[in-house]
Design a protein around this motif. Structure first.
Motif, PDB file in Angstrom:
ATOM      1  N   LEU A 133      -7.502 -21.532  10.921  1.00 29.12           N
ATOM      2  CA  LEU A 133      -6.269 -20.848  10.550  1.00 29.12           C
ATOM      3  C   LEU A 133      -5.244 -21.164  11.633  1.00 29.12           C
ATOM      4  O   LEU A 133      -5.271 -20.582  12.724  1.00 29.12           O
ATOM      5  CB  LEU A 133      -6.499 -19.344  10.430  1.00 29.12           C
ATOM      6  CG  LEU A 133      -5.267 -18.506  10.075  1.00 29.12           C
ATOM      7  CD1 LEU A 133      -4.711 -18.897   8.716  1.00 29.12           C
ATOM      8  CD2 LEU A 133      -5.603 -17.016  10.103  1.00 29.12           C
ATOM      9  N   ALA A 134      -4.359 -22.101  11.346  1.00 26.73           N
ATOM     10  CA  ALA A 134      -3.414 -22.571  12.362  1.00 26.73           C
ATOM     11  C   ALA A 134      -2.397 -21.503  12.733  1.00 26.73           C
ATOM     12  O   ALA A 134      -2.007 -21.377  13.903  1.00 26.73           O
ATOM     13  CB  ALA A 134      -2.707 -23.826  11.864  1.00 26.73           C
ATOM     14  N   SER A 135      -1.955 -20.730  11.751  1.00 24.49           N
ATOM     15  CA  SER A 135      -0.974 -19.684  12.039  1.00 24.49           C
ATOM     16  C   SER A 135      -0.986 -18.643  10.934  1.00 24.49           C
ATOM     17  O   SER A 135      -1.353 -18.935   9.783  1.00 24.49           O
ATOM     18  CB  SER A 135       0.437 -20.270  12.184  1.00 24.49           C
ATOM     19  OG  SER A 135       0.874 -20.841  10.966  1.00 24.49           O
ATOM     20  N   SER A 136      -0.612 -17.450  11.291  1.00 25.56           N
ATOM     21  CA  SER A 136      -0.437 -16.356  10.321  1.00 25.56           C
ATOM     22  C   SER A 136       0.828 -15.610  10.710  1.00 25.56           C
ATOM     23  O   SER A 136       0.913 -15.049  11.803  1.00 25.56           O
ATOM     24  CB  SER A 136      -1.645 -15.416  10.326  1.00 25.56           C
ATOM     25  OG  SER A 136      -1.875 -14.873  11.608  1.00 25.56           O
TER      26      SER A 136
ATOM     27  N   ARG B  73      -3.258  -5.864   6.398  1.00 27.55           N
ATOM     28  CA  ARG B  73      -2.770  -6.967   7.235  1.00 27.55           C
ATOM     29  C   ARG B  73      -3.907  -7.523   8.101  1.00 27.55           C
ATOM     30  O   ARG B  73      -4.108  -8.746   8.189  1.00 27.55           O
ATOM     31  CB  ARG B  73      -1.620  -6.470   8.111  1.00 27.55           C
ATOM     32  CG  ARG B  73      -0.834  -7.567   8.797  1.00 27.55           C
ATOM     33  CD  ARG B  73       0.250  -7.001   9.673  1.00 27.55           C
ATOM     34  NE  ARG B  73       1.312  -6.366   8.933  1.00 27.55           N
ATOM     35  CZ  ARG B  73       1.578  -5.050   8.951  1.00 27.55           C
ATOM     36  NH1 ARG B  73       0.817  -4.233   9.684  1.00 27.55           N
ATOM     37  NH2 ARG B  73       2.557  -4.561   8.242  1.00 27.55           N
ATOM     38  N   GLU B  74      -4.660  -6.625   8.724  1.00 31.42           N
ATOM     39  CA  GLU B  74      -5.786  -7.057   9.565  1.00 31.42           C
ATOM     40  C   GLU B  74      -6.866  -7.728   8.732  1.00 31.42           C
ATOM     41  O   GLU B  74      -7.425  -8.771   9.127  1.00 31.42           O
ATOM     42  CB  GLU B  74      -6.362  -5.846  10.312  1.00 31.42           C
ATOM     43  CG  GLU B  74      -5.409  -5.242  11.328  1.00 31.42           C
ATOM     44  CD  GLU B  74      -5.931  -3.940  11.912  1.00 31.42           C
ATOM     45  OE1 GLU B  74      -7.077  -3.567  11.554  1.00 31.42           O
ATOM     46  OE2 GLU B  74      -5.223  -3.313  12.719  1.00 31.42           O
TER      47      GLU B  74
ATOM     48  N   ALA C  19      -8.940 -14.848   6.011  1.00 32.40           N
ATOM     49  CA  ALA C  19      -8.392 -16.206   6.109  1.00 32.40           C
ATOM     50  C   ALA C  19      -9.070 -16.991   7.221  1.00 32.40           C
ATOM     51  O   ALA C  19      -9.406 -18.178   7.063  1.00 32.40           O
ATOM     52  CB  ALA C  19      -6.894 -16.144   6.343  1.00 32.40           C
ATOM     53  N   THR C  20      -9.297 -16.330   8.349  1.00 34.94           N
ATOM     54  CA  THR C  20      -9.939 -16.996   9.492  1.00 34.94           C
ATOM     55  C   THR C  20     -11.359 -17.418   9.147  1.00 34.94           C
ATOM     56  O   THR C  20     -11.753 -18.575   9.380  1.00 34.94           O
ATOM     57  CB  THR C  20      -9.947 -16.061  10.704  1.00 34.94           C
ATOM     58  OG1 THR C  20      -8.600 -15.719  11.053  1.00 34.94           O
ATOM     59  CG2 THR C  20     -10.619 -16.729  11.895  1.00 34.94           C
TER      60      THR C  20
ATOM     61  N   ALA D 257       0.860  -1.185   0.000  1.00 34.26           N
ATOM     62  CA  ALA D 257       0.000   0.000   0.000  1.00 34.26           C
ATOM     63  C   ALA D 257       0.893   1.230   0.000  1.00 34.26           C
ATOM     64  O   ALA D 257       2.096   1.145   0.258  1.00 34.26           O
ATOM     65  CB  ALA D 257      -0.931   0.003   1.205  1.00 34.26           C
ATOM     66  N   LEU D 258       0.292   2.378  -0.275  1.00 36.08           N
ATOM     67  CA  LEU D 258       1.077   3.610  -0.372  1.00 36.08           C
ATOM     68  C   LEU D 258       1.122   4.395   0.939  1.00 36.08           C
ATOM     69  O   LEU D 258       1.588   5.531   0.969  1.00 36.08           O
ATOM     70  CB  LEU D 258       0.524   4.492  -1.493  1.00 36.08           C
ATOM     71  CG  LEU D 258       0.691   3.915  -2.903  1.00 36.08           C
ATOM     72  CD1 LEU D 258       0.122   4.876  -3.935  1.00 36.08           C
ATOM     73  CD2 LEU D 258       2.162   3.626  -3.200  1.00 36.08           C
ATOM     74  N   SER D 259       0.663   3.786   2.006  1.00 39.73           N
ATOM     75  CA  SER D 259       0.819   4.405   3.329  1.00 39.73           C
ATOM     76  C   SER D 259       0.940   3.296   4.355  1.00 39.73           C
ATOM     77  O   SER D 259       0.448   2.173   4.150  1.00 39.73           O
ATOM     78  CB  SER D 259      -0.369   5.325   3.665  1.00 39.73           C
ATOM     79  OG  SER D 259      -1.525   4.559   3.952  1.00 39.73           O
ATOM     80  N   ASP D 260       1.565   3.592   5.461  1.00 42.88           N
ATOM     81  CA  ASP D 260       1.743   2.599   6.514  1.00 42.88           C
ATOM     82  C   ASP D 260       0.408   2.223   7.140  1.00 42.88           C
ATOM     83  O   ASP D 260       0.186   1.067   7.508  1.00 42.88           O
ATOM     84  CB  ASP D 260       2.703   3.141   7.580  1.00 42.88           C
ATOM     85  CG  ASP D 260       4.089   3.436   7.014  1.00 42.88           C
ATOM     86  OD1 ASP D 260       4.421   2.874   5.943  1.00 42.88           O
ATOM     87  OD2 ASP D 260       4.818   4.247   7.618  1.00 42.88           O
ATOM     88  N   ASP D 261      -0.505   3.192   7.277  1.00 44.23           N
ATOM     89  CA  ASP D 261      -1.828   2.906   7.839  1.00 44.23           C
ATOM     90  C   ASP D 261      -2.611   1.960   6.939  1.00 44.23           C
ATOM     91  O   ASP D 261      -3.273   1.025   7.426  1.00 44.23           O
ATOM     92  CB  ASP D 261      -2.613   4.212   8.033  1.00 44.23           C
ATOM     93  CG  ASP D 261      -2.056   5.062   9.159  1.00 44.23           C
ATOM     94  OD1 ASP D 261      -1.317   4.518  10.009  1.00 44.23           O
ATOM     95  OD2 ASP D 261      -2.352   6.268   9.190  1.00 44.23           O
TER      96      ASP D 261
END
Length: 580
Positions: A452-455, A434-435, A441-442, A424-428
């Motif tokens: 979802l065993a792990s992320s 990511r969230e 996936a969950t 993405a073009l910003s950290d936010d």
């Protein structure tokens, strides 16, 4: 065979800073951040020794280099085409132009003339050292090394700096804190594995300060590492039939396919010209300090973050501005791309593991199939950008690898691993992706009776590289001064990522794209003689196995680095930033 060793220790009242010089081939690594030698423009060669604490006293201990370089490095240095008058290093005109440039006030009418004279001399001198630049780049290109393994690359850089008469550089920068060979309690890395092989402990970065050692201070950066790619570039042989143009990788499976060899070369060329401004009394015509850093581990290792944590921005004199650049095949040769704001994306990598129930493929109703769930996830996650992000923002979610089962045709596997990248073009916005990724996936796993065993995400996700709005007038002017058109080329932000973003998080910064993709008429250009094997295109993508550098870009990068350094220091001195 005996070795002649010369040691110079310099002690400062506020803390103890040690600079060690030697004419033998040993290696330096700092004990910890608090024990790292203070960056200073004082003379002394900071290398070839380990600093160890013996009963509370800092001592310099000889450390044999794991890559004994007496042979190969000496041979390679013979191919460097130093400027003819190495003792003088440069025509007096550039030194005089720099003196007049810094002596003039921003309010004086003579400033324009001094500005033009400086630029003319910078361009002329950058062109005059082109054979020097090309020979350096070809040496570096022969020895590509992966992130945190840039031992030989670091030795080449150190040797060239030494031959320039620069002896105050420090090494041991950018240690790989995620390596099993790193001891966080001592800040040390184990030099070899149990089998005696080189490790991935890092610490191969090089930093040198040139100038008064006082503020203001600006930073110039080049990255060092290569990629795990088998080189296939069809380089033409030298016109005279010698081997000087045959500079394919000597390390099979490793290649400078992202131009980092060019970046180091351009910064070494700029360092050469900056050093040549030194007066006989050791003083320079410019105020303050130019901090030059050769940074390991850009290709996923967050070497810039490591160096920032180790103090490359905060060590006195503290850095006010940071500048970096990258060769760019999608721009024509002669163009210099620049923009204000987001230049490169924030980026993270992910690994997801779906846990199901395996069994015979003839009885899927008795299983919980992770393959079907993975396929559903690939489709569902496409809505993360199209329906989860503000339409005015940009994002990328790419699934690049799915692994399930052992290859049997009649077995439903119990687990599936999914890998990919988000940008993405910003950290936010990256945090939102990511969230959202984990959420989708969950829920997808649950909908198929799995979990979802792990992320897992990268240990160091890259922040967006942001060009500071306040630096736009200065940076765009410098880009225009060295471009073929006389002005910078506006560019859109790219979803590529750069760990230079870590430096831009700490201080106002500017990052540039140096066009190398054609001769200005839309034709691909070649590197080397081009008379025996035809033209070798330079507009292939970064990370391509046939990536080829347009070596004409080297002198342009030198001129850009030099303009940025001198003009930013003048601006900072006139605005009183050096008095903070």
């Amino acid at each position: 065979m005996t070795r002649q060793v010369h040691i110079s220790l310099f002690l400062w009242l506020q803390g103890t800073a040690i600079t060690v010089s030697s004419f033998s081939d040993y290696h330096i690594s700092s004990k910890s951040l608090r024990d790292r030698p203070t960056l200073s423009a004082a003379a002394g060669r900071a290398k070839h020794f380990n600093f160890v604490n013996r009963g509370g006293n800092m001592m310099a201990e000889e450390k044999k280099d794991d890559n004994h370089h007496d042979g190969w490095l000496d041979d390679e240095m013979k191919s460097i085409q130093w400027p003819i008058d190495k003792s003088e290093q440069i025509e007096i005109s550039l030194k005089q132009a720099a003196q007049s440039f810094f002596a003039s006030s921003a309010t004086e009418t003579a400033t324009t003339t001094d500005d033009d004279a400086l630029q003319s001399c910078i361009n002329n001198q950058s062109v005059s050292i082109e054979p020097f630049l090309i020979s350096i780049r070809r040496v570096l290109h022969r020895y590509p090394e992966l992130m945190y393994q840039e031992r030989m690359t670091s030795q080449i850089v150190q040797r060239i700096l030494t031959d320039m008469g620069i002896t105050n550089y420090t090494v041991g920068w950018a240690k790989n804190i995620h390596s099993k060979y790193y001891n966080p309690a001592t800040g040390k890395i184990v030099q070899t594995t149990e089998k005696g092989e080189q490790n991935d402990g890092g610490g191969h970065g090089v930093v040198v300060d040139i100038g008064s050692g006082q503020e203001p201070c600006i930073l110039l950066r080049a990255d060092m590492d290569a990629l795990p790619i088998v080189e296939e570039t069809p380089l033409p042989p030298d016109q005279q039939g010698s081997d000087t143009a045959k500079f394919h990788s000597n390390h099979h499976g490793k290649m400078h396919a992202c131009g980092h060899d060019a970046h180091m070369t351009m910064l070494l060329g700029a360092t050469y010209l900056i050093k040549s401004l030194e007066e006989s009394n050791g003083e320079f015509p410019f105020p303050g300090t130019i901090r030059i850093i050769f940074q390991p581990a850009e290709e996923g290792g967050a070497g810039a973050k490591r160096m920032r944590e180790e103090g490359v921005l905060s060590n006195f004199p503290t850095v006010k501005y940071a500048f970096g650049m990258h060769v760019w095949p999608t721009l024509l040769s002669g163009q210099v791309g620049f923009r204000s704001g987001a230049m490169l994306a924030a980026q993270d990598n992910f690994t997801l593991v779906l846990d199901g129930v395996g069994g015979h493929a003839a009885f899927p109703h008795l299983c919980r199939d992770p393959v079907v769930a993975s396929a559903a996830f690939v489709m569902n996650v496409q809505t993360l950008v199209s329906r989860g992000m503000n339409p005015l923002e940009s994002g990328v979610v790419s699934i690049t690898h799915i692994d399930a089962g052992d290859g049997a045709h009649n077995v439903i596997p119990a687990k599936a691993t999914i890998r990919g990248t988000i940008r993405a073009l910003s950290d936010d916005a990256l945090s939102q992706l990511r969230e959202g990724l984990v959420h989708i996936a969950t829920k997808t796993a649950e909908a198929h009776g799995l979990s979802l065993a792990s992320s897992e995400f990268a240990k160091d996700s890259y922040p967006a590289t942001m060009n500071d709005d306040g630096l736009f007038p200065l940076a765009s002017k410098c880009a225009g001064l060295v471009s073929g058109s006389g002005k910078h080329t506006p560019v859109d932000p790219t979803m590529g990522a750069e760990d230079f973003g870590y430096l831009a998080q700490g201080v106002p910064a500017a990052f540039f794209f140096l066009g190398q993709g054609g001769d200005g008429n839309g034709d691909a250009v070649q590197s080397g003689c081009g008379k025996c094997c035809g033209r070798v295109p330079t507009n292939l993508s970064l990370h391509h196995p046939e990536f080829n550098l347009d070596e004409e870009v080297l002198k342009r990068g030198v001129a850009l680095f030099l303009n940025l350094a001198l003009r930013s220091l003048k601006e900072l001195s006139e605005t009183g930033e050096d008095e903070e």
